[in-house]
Scaffold this motif. Structure first.
Motif, PDB file in Angstrom:
ATOM      1  N   UNK A 192       4.658 -14.937 -34.463  1.00 53.57           N
ATOM      2  CA  UNK A 192       4.129 -15.248 -35.796  1.00 53.57           C
ATOM      3  C   UNK A 192       2.828 -14.495 -36.047  1.00 53.57           C
ATOM      4  N   UNK A 193       1.920 -14.518 -35.076  1.00 51.65           N
ATOM      5  CA  UNK A 193       0.637 -13.834 -35.241  1.00 51.65           C
ATOM      6  C   UNK A 193       0.818 -12.330 -35.387  1.00 51.65           C
ATOM      7  N   UNK A 194       1.730 -11.749 -34.633  1.00 46.58           N
ATOM      8  CA  UNK A 194       1.973 -10.307 -34.742  1.00 46.58           C
ATOM      9  C   UNK A 194       2.563  -9.956 -36.109  1.00 46.58           C
ATOM     10  N   UNK A 195       3.485 -10.787 -36.605  1.00 47.24           N
ATOM     11  CA  UNK A 195       4.072 -10.544 -37.925  1.00 47.24           C
ATOM     12  C   UNK A 195       3.000 -10.635 -39.013  1.00 47.24           C
ATOM     13  N   UNK A 196       2.114 -11.622 -38.910  1.00 50.19           N
ATOM     14  CA  UNK A 196       1.034 -11.762 -39.897  1.00 50.19           C
ATOM     15  C   UNK A 196       0.082 -10.577 -39.849  1.00 50.19           C
ATOM     16  N   UNK A 197      -0.250 -10.149 -38.649  1.00 55.18           N
ATOM     17  CA  UNK A 197      -1.157  -9.004 -38.494  1.00 55.18           C
ATOM     18  C   UNK A 197      -0.532  -7.743 -39.055  1.00 55.18           C
ATOM     19  N   UNK A 198       0.778  -7.575 -38.852  1.00 55.77           N
ATOM     20  CA  UNK A 198       1.476  -6.412 -39.370  1.00 55.77           C
ATOM     21  C   UNK A 198       1.561  -6.459 -40.892  1.00 55.77           C
ATOM     22  N   UNK A 199       1.770  -7.655 -41.449  1.00 56.59           N
ATOM     23  CA  UNK A 199       1.870  -7.803 -42.910  1.00 56.59           C
ATOM     24  C   UNK A 199       0.532  -7.508 -43.587  1.00 56.59           C
ATOM     25  N   UNK A 200      -0.578  -7.858 -42.950  1.00 46.81           N
ATOM     26  CA  UNK A 200      -1.900  -7.624 -43.511  1.00 46.81           C
ATOM     27  C   UNK A 200      -2.267  -6.146 -43.464  1.00 46.81           C
ATOM     28  N   UNK A 201      -1.839  -5.465 -42.414  1.00 48.48           N
ATOM     29  CA  UNK A 201      -2.199  -4.039 -42.236  1.00 48.48           C
ATOM     30  C   UNK A 201      -1.498  -3.110 -43.158  1.00 48.48           C
TER      31      UNK A 201
END
Length: 141
Positions: free
Chosen positions: A132-141
């Motif tokens: 979940x955290x990796x997906x959120x970080x990727x979506x923000x970038x």
């Protein structure tokens, strides 16, 4: 056929983990306790795994392609990034605290040992949170 061979490979791996003692967290923790109740027997397990892997890769790379796929699926990345270092550190800390890594934790589940019943859900929650955290970080970038 792939599913059957995958199942048989996993079954063989699981039985090997049990026979080698990797599903016993006390044995693993004794291996890690170099200055206490050190049990070097798992070094032979790891050595046997390294030799088997070395020989297996030498045999497989002689083939043009795998038996059941069109080509070999080799990871393309070779860099060391923060995610890799953090994941390796988390894995090592979890192994040192709980005496389990993911494969042996699954093979120990039928024994219903209290440590397994705590470790396995915690591992699955940690894996889900990391995703979940990796997906959120990727979506923000």
């Amino acid at each position: 056929m792939r599913i059957v061979l995958g199942f048989l490979s996993g079954l063989l791996f699981g039985v090997g983990l049990i026979l080698a003692g990797m599903s016993d967290p006390a044995k693993v923790l004794n291996f890690l306790d170099v200055f206490g109740t050190f049990d070097p027997s798992l070094a032979f397990v790891m050595g046997g795994a390294a030799i088997t892997t070395f020989l297996g890769y030498r045999l497989v790379w002689r083939r043009e392609r795998p038996l059941l796929l069109a080509d070999f699926q080799i990871p393309g990345r070779r860099d060391i990034d923060g995610d890799l270092v953090l994941g390796a550190a988390t894995f090592g800390i979890g192994w040192g605290i709980g005496g389990f890594c993911p494969g042996p934790a699954w093979t120990a589940l039928p024994l219903a040992a209290p440590g397994t019943l705590v470790f396995l859900p915690a591992m699955l929650i940690g894996m889900a949170l990391a995703t979940i955290l990796k997906e959120r970080r990727t979506a923000v970038a």
